[in-house]
Enzyme design. Structure first.
Site, mmCIF file in Angstrom:
data_model
loop_
_atom_site.group_PDB
_atom_site.id
_atom_site.type_symbol
_atom_site.label_atom_id
_atom_site.label_comp_id
_atom_site.label_asym_id
_atom_site.label_seq_id
_atom_site.Cartn_x
_atom_site.Cartn_y
_atom_site.Cartn_z
ATOM 1 C CE LYS A 34 2.138 133.261 50.142
ATOM 2 N NZ LYS A 34 2.925 134.038 49.174
ATOM 3 N NE ARG A 109 -2.967 129.739 44.766
ATOM 4 C CZ ARG A 109 -1.839 130.390 44.896
ATOM 5 N NH1 ARG A 109 -1.830 131.705 44.727
ATOM 6 N NH2 ARG A 109 -0.709 129.769 45.181
ATOM 7 N NE ARG A 148 11.917 133.558 44.578
ATOM 8 C CZ ARG A 148 10.733 133.485 45.175
ATOM 9 N NH1 ARG A 148 10.659 133.304 46.486
ATOM 10 N NH2 ARG A 148 9.622 133.616 44.484
ATOM 11 N NE ARG A 154 11.716 131.082 38.498
ATOM 12 C CZ ARG A 154 10.662 130.986 39.311
ATOM 13 N NH1 ARG A 154 10.838 130.628 40.570
ATOM 14 N NH2 ARG A 154 9.453 131.256 38.870
ATOM 15 N NE ARG A 165 4.828 135.301 39.795
ATOM 16 C CZ ARG A 165 6.030 135.062 40.324
ATOM 17 N NH1 ARG A 165 7.129 135.387 39.646
ATOM 18 N NH2 ARG A 165 6.137 134.513 41.509
#
Length: 209
Positions: A34, A109, A148, A154, A165
């Protein structure tokens, strides 16, 4: 054949009333691309790409009244209330660069935020033109986010946390899409294609308005 530049084609994004579709919302799961696509489309239309993350960071760094209030919640480890987020969005959309259009990313949201956005736009004498929905299969998104996370070091981006998520995203977003679908505003685009192809598909979705 080179696809048209939307910023120089006044008929490229005409809505049903003959006005250019320049008040946009982009929606999609984490890892759908996005942010990248929002910047590209916004640049071509000469409108600001506005994410809630950017709004929060700007208000906090500039120590605005809303930023100080939001930081007090975040420092206490609490959820920033919708009322604060809504006021930040209201303030941002009232800025001069958003008068002729905007592309929202990350807001609304929830259904309550949909109502708040409707109210904000009514106050500004305008309305949302289109909702661009990037669709990507869950397994592909998980793969993208795992890659990623590894690149960025991470450790919190595990498959379990990523899938959670995505579940939360689906739970929150499905009702929003239903609302905007009922208004005839949603344009679905395959977000699993290569980046440039997704950009072209988004242009086509805008022209199909």
């Amino acid at each position: 054949m080179t696809s048209p530049d939307l910023s120089t084609d006044p008929t490229a994004t005409q809505d049903d009333g003959g006005q250019a579709a320049r008040r946009l919302l982009i929606v999609g799961p984490p890892g759908a691309g996005k942010g990248t696509q929002a910047v590209r489309i916004a640049e071509e239309l000469s409108i600001p790409a506005i994410s809630t993350g950017d709004i929060f960071r700007a208000n906090v760094s500039q120590e605005t009244e809303l930023g100080v209030l939001a930081k007090s919640y975040m420092d206490a480890g609490e959820y920033v209330p919708d009322s604060v987020t809504n006021d930040m969005v209201r303030s941002r959309l009232a800025e001069a660069d958003a008068r002729d259009g905007f592309l929202l990313d990350g807001y609304p949201r929830t259904l309550d935020q949909v109502e708040a956005l409707d109210s904000i736009l009514t106050e500004l004498g305008t309305a949302l033109d289109l909702v661009l929905l990037l669709e990507v299969e869950t397994d592909e998104v998980v793969g993208r986010l795992l890659a990623r996370g590894a690149e960025q070091g991470r450790s919190d981006d595990t498959e379990e946390t990523i899938r959670r998520r995505l579940d939360v995203y689906a739970e929150q977003t499905a009702p929003l899409i239903d609302v905007y679908d009922s208004r005839g505003l949603v344009r679905r685009v395959d977000g699993s294609a290569p980046i440039d192809e997704v950009t072209v598909a988004l242009r086509e979705a805008l022209r199909a308005r």
